[in-house]
Design a protein around this motif. Structure first.
Motif, PDB file in Angstrom:
ATOM      1  N   ARG A  69     -28.357 -18.962   9.053  1.00 29.78           N
ATOM      2  CA  ARG A  69     -28.873 -19.582   7.834  1.00 29.78           C
ATOM      3  C   ARG A  69     -29.782 -18.605   7.106  1.00 29.78           C
ATOM      4  O   ARG A  69     -30.620 -17.935   7.706  1.00 29.78           O
ATOM      5  N   ASP A  83     -27.130 -25.343   1.959  1.00 32.99           N
ATOM      6  CA  ASP A  83     -27.815 -24.217   2.593  1.00 32.99           C
ATOM      7  C   ASP A  83     -27.015 -22.938   2.360  1.00 32.99           C
ATOM      8  O   ASP A  83     -25.780 -22.964   2.301  1.00 32.99           O
ATOM      9  N   TRP A  84     -27.720 -21.819   2.255  1.00 29.98           N
ATOM     10  CA  TRP A  84     -27.053 -20.522   2.192  1.00 29.98           C
ATOM     11  C   TRP A  84     -26.902 -19.984   3.621  1.00 29.98           C
ATOM     12  O   TRP A  84     -27.835 -20.065   4.418  1.00 29.98           O
ATOM     13  N   VAL A  85     -25.713 -19.443   3.906  1.00 37.28           N
ATOM     14  CA  VAL A  85     -25.441 -18.888   5.234  1.00 37.28           C
ATOM     15  C   VAL A  85     -24.754 -17.537   5.073  1.00 37.28           C
ATOM     16  O   VAL A  85     -24.164 -17.241   4.026  1.00 37.28           O
ATOM     17  N   GLN A 126     -23.030 -20.465  -0.156  1.00 37.29           N
ATOM     18  CA  GLN A 126     -23.563 -21.796   0.088  1.00 37.29           C
ATOM     19  C   GLN A 126     -22.588 -22.647   0.884  1.00 37.29           C
ATOM     20  O   GLN A 126     -21.397 -22.697   0.576  1.00 37.29           O
TER      21      GLN A 126
END
Length: 435
Positions: A44, A125-127, A120
């Motif tokens: 993450r 969430d950005w991963v 995203q």
């Protein structure tokens, strides 16, 4: 996160400006902070490390990022100005993941990471989603094949490496201005900093050292061995090298001077002989110098040198032989603006300003500042009692002495780095490349 691209490659984020909702630049991207979970679970992205006014590093959570496009990052404008401190559970993508050795699952291909993509997830969430891997070069091939694969298709990124290389990180640093590269190098973990310093060439290291604080300069010089330290000092501007040597213990300074080329060491010893905070101590002996029989074309050819600073390229200094400092009799200055208006075949002496007063080597910082301000100059000749040119003091030399000692740790860095941040991984270098 409105209007953001679906995939962003992190190596292309470094140096991009960060704007607030009003369109004012508030900082620049320096790194990406993630939490590694496992080989198969996408890390993450917690946020960005940003450099704001005063070279302060702060943490910008991804929840504060509203948009990332082809040349900038936009935020909500609500930023916590507390200095960023990396936690033990966090990893810096640029500082720690580039050059990491990995293996592609299924094919068994091994290589090093040269970029990592983030995007995203459905939960917003950005991963980290993709890894760009560069194979080692084989035989006479200049570089090995590159692969862009899903995060769970590589192994090795979550383990610590004792001998991590620096090729890809070095490639990223080489694309930056020396001042920006110095800022990134300063904040690298010690092992990564040592790897970069060991891999970087002497000329580039000299450029970067000139933009670092004296404390950092001394620390890095002490890590590279005396032979290489002497070589790097030779590549630095003489005035910067003299200032650095003055910060070293006397026995170390003398050893390095003895290892340098005699002519280079002679220039440094001469600069070091002047009292601190005088024109003699802050001048550079490497001016653009020509004889009176040189043509305007000769002068323009010399000032085109891309290695010259703008202030040194602003004037040509006309002297009798010899044309190395200390020169023969100093005759006058030919300003670049005047030279541009003259026929190329005319003599540079015909465009010379003989009325400009010279600066004495014992002149104080205040006297030099007054001289440059009074005559609207960016550089001025420094002459000795015999009327010989011994150096040139420039406005950037002056500012180095007028600003507080720790100004490099406090001064702002502005501007933007061009280039897309979406669509594809950055090209590997030839030959390889919560606050």
């Amino acid at each position: 996160m409105s209007s953001s691209p679906t995939r962003v490659y992190t190596a292309r984020l470094v140096g991009l400006p960060i704007f607030d909702p009003q369109g004012d630049q508030v900082g620049k991207v320096r790194d990406v902070v993630v939490v590694l979970r496992s080989e198969t679970s996408q890390p993450r992205v917690l946020g960005l490390v940003a450099e704001v006014f005063g070279r302060r590093r702060i943490f910008v959570p991804m929840t504060r990022v509203t948009n990332i496009d082809s040349g900038q990052v936009y935020t909500t404008g609500l930023l916590n100005m507390r200095r960023f401190e990396q936690r033990s559970t966090e990893t810096l993508v640029i500082g720690q993941m580039l050059d990491h050795s990995v293996t592609i699952v299924g094919t068994g291909v091994s290589g090093t990471v040269y970029d990592v993509a983030m995007e995203q997830a459905r939960n917003r969430d950005w991963v980290l989603s993709r890894v760009a891997v560069q194979e080692p070069g084989k035989g006479l091939r200049r570089r090995g094949q590159s692969h862009v694969v899903a995060w769970d298709e590589v192994t090795g990124l979550t383990r610590r490496e004792d001998s991590q290389g620096a090729t890809q990180l070095l490639h990223a640093l080489n694309e930056m201005r020396p001042a920006d590269a110095a800022s990134v190098l300063h904040d690298l973990p010690e092992d990564r900093q040592l790897a970069v310093v060991a891999a970087i060439d002497d000329e580039r290291l000299a450029d970067v050292l000139e933009e670092m604080s004296e404390e950092d300069q001394v620390q890095i010089l002490g890590r590279i061995g005396t032979e290489r330290a002497a070589d790097v000092l030779e590549e630095m501007s003489p005035d910067d090298a003299a200032d650095l040597i003055n910060e070293l213990p006397p026995e170390t300074a003398e050893l390095l001077l003895d290892l340098m080329e005699p002519e280079e060491a002679k220039d440094l010893r001469r600069l070091m002989s002047y009292v601190d905070d005088t024109a003699g101590a802050m001048m550079t002996p490497e001016a653009v110098i020509l004889g009176p029989d040189a043509t305007v074309a000769d002068a323009l050819a010399l000032v085109r040198d891309p290695d010259l600073t703008p202030s040194l390229a602003a004037c040509v200094y006309v002297c009798r032989q010899p044309l190395e400092t200390p020169t023969g009799r100093f005759l006058g200055v030919a300003h670049i603006q005047r030279l541009l208006r003259e026929p190329p075949s005319s003599l540079v002496a015909g465009a010379m300003d003989e009325t400009l007063e010279n600066v004495r080597p014992e002149a104080s910082v205040d006297e030099v500042a007054a001289h440059l301000a009074f005559y609207n100059l960016v550089a001025a000749p420094v002459t000795d009692d015999g009327g010989h040119l011994i150096g040139v003091v420039t406005v950037d030399d002056l500012l180095d002495h007028l600003l507080p000692e720790n100004w490099r740790d406090r001064g702002t860095r502005s501007g933007r780095r061009p280039g897309l941040v979406t669509g594809a991984a950055s090209t590997p270098p030839p030959g390889a490349s919560r606050g």
